[in-house]
Write a protein that holds these residues in place. Structure first.
Motif, mmCIF file in Angstrom:
data_model
loop_
_atom_site.group_PDB
_atom_site.id
_atom_site.type_symbol
_atom_site.label_atom_id
_atom_site.label_comp_id
_atom_site.label_asym_id
_atom_site.label_seq_id
_atom_site.Cartn_x
_atom_site.Cartn_y
_atom_site.Cartn_z
ATOM 1 N N CYS A 1 -90.724 76.785 -16.310
ATOM 2 C CA CYS A 1 -90.984 77.559 -15.086
ATOM 3 C C CYS A 1 -89.852 77.453 -14.225
ATOM 4 O O CYS A 1 -89.529 78.139 -13.353
ATOM 5 N N LYS B 1 -87.339 80.101 -14.948
ATOM 6 C CA LYS B 1 -87.972 81.360 -14.554
ATOM 7 C C LYS B 1 -87.675 81.558 -13.002
ATOM 8 O O LYS B 1 -87.322 82.601 -12.854
ATOM 9 N N THR C 1 -85.369 84.479 -11.985
ATOM 10 C CA THR C 1 -86.007 85.292 -10.905
ATOM 11 C C THR C 1 -85.285 85.764 -9.695
ATOM 12 O O THR C 1 -85.182 86.759 -9.094
ATOM 13 N N PHE D 1 -82.869 85.107 -18.659
ATOM 14 C CA PHE D 1 -83.658 84.028 -18.845
ATOM 15 C C PHE D 1 -83.053 82.979 -20.097
ATOM 16 O O PHE D 1 -82.988 81.887 -19.959
#
Length: 225
Positions: A141, A144, A148, A154
């Motif tokens: 996460c 991510k 983002t 990624f």
């Protein structure tokens, strides 16, 4: 996604979480370093009272706070699932370490073999988590959140984060113990192999796994016919 499929995916994820913890325990028991994501908790657990699982929990919560700082108002509600997942994962790590307490490989070949077995198991666990597609561990996460926010790839971001974690653990070991403790060649071997193994397993069995996870039982009338 109906309730049946969602339940199957969460069960598959939880099993994958345990497999993941088992892989980490096997790599750690190999005594050639541990995986990058566990390198900082493992380095701390060597010289302090809390277990590897507990330090993993503290580190996971720290990563969640980091995500909140990075994403701010864009922090997805489903990311809060990381908290109970982190609790379960930390318990699984301590359980796996206890179950494998009998392992104490002597000699470099035995340690290397255990490292490789651990990489395979961890790779399978990572595949299971990704295939379930319900929630990710704080490490993923965090990657991510970074990719983002700054529009980075990624995969490349994950490599950079893994390297940063391993380097931080190495520095931490030097500060605390005046030696490289917790980060060794096994850390870099696992960083290279685990992702490749997960991708290979994905190519081999993911279509069948997705079929099992998404299948809907036939109605009673159709079964009768």
């Amino acid at each position: 996604m109906n309730r049946g499929e969602l339940l199957r995916r969460y069960v598959f994820f939880i099993v994958g979480l345990f497999v993941n913890s088992l892989g980490i325990a096997l790599i750690t028991k190999g005594d050639l370093g541990t995986s990058p994501i566990s390198s900082i908790p493992y380095t701390l657990s060597i010289g302090f009272t809390p277990s590897l699982g507990m330090f993993t929990l503290y580190y996971s919560l720290l990563l969640i706070v980091l995500q909140l700082v990075i994403l701010r108002k864009r922090f997805p509600k489903q990311f809060w699932l990381q908290v109970p997942v982190s609790l379960g994962f930390s318990y699984f790590i301590d359980l796996s370490m206890a179950l494998l307490g009998f392992l104490n490989p002597q000699g470099y070949p035995a340690k290397a073999a255990l490292l490789l077995v651990g990489c395979v198991v961890l790779g399978i666990g990572v595949f299971m988590e990704m295939a379930a597609n319900v929630v990710m561990l704080p490490g993923e996460c965090t990657v991510k959140a970074i990719s983002t926010t700054w529009n980075t790839d990624f995969g490349k971001t994950k490599v950079a984060v893994d390297v940063t974690m391993a380097a931080s653990a190495a520095v931490l070991g030097l500060i605390l113990y005046q030696e490289l403790t917790g980060v060794r060649e096994g850390t870099f071997v696992s960083a290279l192999l685990v992702g490749a193994i997960a991708r290979t397993v994905h190519r081999w069995i993911n279509p069948r796994v997705q079929t099992l996870l998404t299948c809907t039982p036939a109605p009673m009338e159709q079964e009768a016919k």
